[in-house]
Design an enzyme around this catalytic site. Structure first.
Site, PDB file in Angstrom:
ATOM      1  N   TYR A 109      53.651  32.155  35.858  1.00  0.00           N
ATOM      2  CA  TYR A 109      53.664  32.108  37.324  1.00  0.00           C
ATOM      3  C   TYR A 109      53.963  33.497  37.869  1.00  0.00           C
ATOM      4  CZ  TYR A 109      55.131  31.190  42.098  1.00  0.00           C
ATOM      5  OH  TYR A 109      55.239  31.208  43.455  1.00  0.00           O
ATOM      6  N   GLU A 197      49.997  33.826  45.504  1.00  0.00           N
ATOM      7  CA  GLU A 197      50.556  33.098  44.366  1.00  0.00           C
ATOM      8  C   GLU A 197      49.471  32.905  43.306  1.00  0.00           C
ATOM      9  OE1 GLU A 197      53.488  29.411  44.519  1.00  0.00           O
ATOM     10  OE2 GLU A 197      51.421  28.745  44.434  1.00  0.00           O
TER      11      GLU A 197
END
Ligand code: GDP
Ligand code: MN
Length: 400
Positions: A109, A197
């Site tokens: 991530y 993101e």
């Protein structure tokens, strides 16, 4: 403003972030052509909606034949996908992204946000990608890496490399991963994003690093200078009430109550909402018509508020400094005439040209309940709501 995954990937890829080959499709036949053009024998069919959590909701399908591509596309298009983020009504799938499927070895991530307290862009990363960041933060807060970027010099190569090593990447993957991180940072900075993101940033079985999912949010106040970003806006993904409002330059937020508010100034709008709650009801919206509102803009605000079937009473609360009460009143009358308003209107006007404004309202022949103060206006609106709801409780329920 949010954009779709495929749009975010295209932007990021222009900044050097590595992504798999992919094409957007609007029909099952197109999906098959796309798969053919991409080549290979495994494709991911991804629902394009402004929401995360699509994987868990069945919006991401791995396919291994043209027949499966067609079937998955046919199944997804036109479906309302309900994810953790969409609410129970879900979001309509109107586009698909067809992508070459890659064998995933590891999911990381990487997210960029604006840390308002530090006044810096901040990178948050963790080797535990795949899940939503909220879950990661709750389940393994210790795994979170955080890097704050000094705006005067931007993200430095050593910071990106340090982050990549911190994510457990091996030496051969560092150049690609560093390119992805720095690229995403530059995209954030140069496109006036407020959030980027990449989840997952995947390490593939053959050692490549690829952004498999991408999300970007942009600063609405900077869109005027980013026309190429602004044109990616998909109004069908937004609350239609809020999308309409932004076309008229109105500051509108839809809420769940029954009293529609038309107010000038954000502070006065907040105070009005507080007073409505104090008087025992809930506001249906926050609407700031702004300073210098023309009758046309007020009329647009009225149409917007009344287009919400929840609204059972309208409360107009204007303190006119830059605004003029007579213009506001003209807007109210114009909108009321156009739309055959059936709900009670409570109006409290104060400030510039107030006498003229009140005269316009009282001579309009419309049933407008005048109010003296903010508290008086809120009480009268709630009282009017009481009458209306008592009179038409059945139909009000049916309308929901
Ligand atoms: P989200 O659920 O809305 O965040 O959608 P994602 O694009 O992140 O996809 C969800 C999950 O699908 C990812 O975490 C991956 O596990 C899987 N996925 C996405 N693309 C691929 C791919 O190309 N290959 C494989 N094997 N899995 C993928
Ligand atoms: Mn994702």
């Amino acid at each position: 403003m949010d954009i779709h995954e495929y749009q975010a990937k295209e932007l990021l890829s222009n900044f050097g972030v590595p992504i798999p080959r992919g094409i957007v499709a609007y029909t099952p036949d197109q999906a098959v052509y796309c798969a053919r053009e991409i080549g290979g024998n495994r494709w991911v069919i991804k629902a394009q909606i402004h929401s995360g959590g699509r994987g868990q909701a069945g919006g991401v399908r791995i396919t291994t034949s043209e027949h499966e591509v067609h079937a998955a596309a046919a199944d997804l298009l036109g479906r309302r996908l309900v994810t953790k983020q969409t609410g129970p009504q879900g979001k309509l799938v109107q586009r698909l992204y067809i992508e070459a499927a890659v064998p995933i070895a590891k999911e990381l991530y990487v997210g960029f946000v604006l840390d308002r307290r530090a006044e810096r862009i901040c990178v948050v990363a963790t080797p535990e990608g795949g899940m939503e960041i909220e879950e990661i933060a709750a389940q393994s807060p210790g795994s979170l890496l955080r890097v704050v970027i000094e705006p005067a010099v931007g993200m430095q190569g050593f910071q990106a490399r340090e982050l990549c090593f911190g994510l457990g990447l091996e030496a051969p993957q560092i150049p690609d991963a560093t390119r992805a991180v720095i690229g995403a940072y530059r995209a954030f900075r140069d496109l006036d994003a407020t959030m980027v993101e990449i989840n997952p940033l995947a390490v593939t079985a053959d050692g490549r690093v690829l952004a498999l999912d991408a999300k970007m949010t942009f600063d609405d106040n900077a869109l005027f200078r980013r026309p190429n970003v602004r044109e990616l806006r998909d109004y069908t993904e937004e609350d239609p009430r809020e999308a309409d409002a932004s076309k008229f330059g109105l500051n509108y937020v839809g809420l769940d109550g029954q009293i529609g508010c038309i107010v000038n100034g954000a502070g006065l709008a907040m105070a009005t909402m507080d007073m409505i709650k104090l008087a025992g009801a809930e506001p249906a919206n926050f609407l700031d018509v702004g300073g210098g509102a023309s009758p046309e803009r007020v009329a647009a605000a009225f149409r917007l508020v009344l287009s919400d079937p929840r609204v059972k009473v309208v409360l107009v609360n204007i303190f006119a400094g830059i605004n003029r009460c007579d213009w506001i009143a003209q807007g109210v009358v114009q909108a009321a005439r156009d739309q055959h308003i059936s709900v009670p209107i409570v109006a409290r006007l104060a400030g510039t040209n107030v006498d003229e404004g009140r005269r316009i309202l009282s001579e309009s022949g419309l049933h407008i309940i005048p109010a003296e103060s903010l508290a008086d206006a809120a009480r009268k609106a709630v009282a009017a709501l009481g009458d209306d709801v008592r009179a038409g409780a059945g139909s009000a329920q049916a309308a929901r």
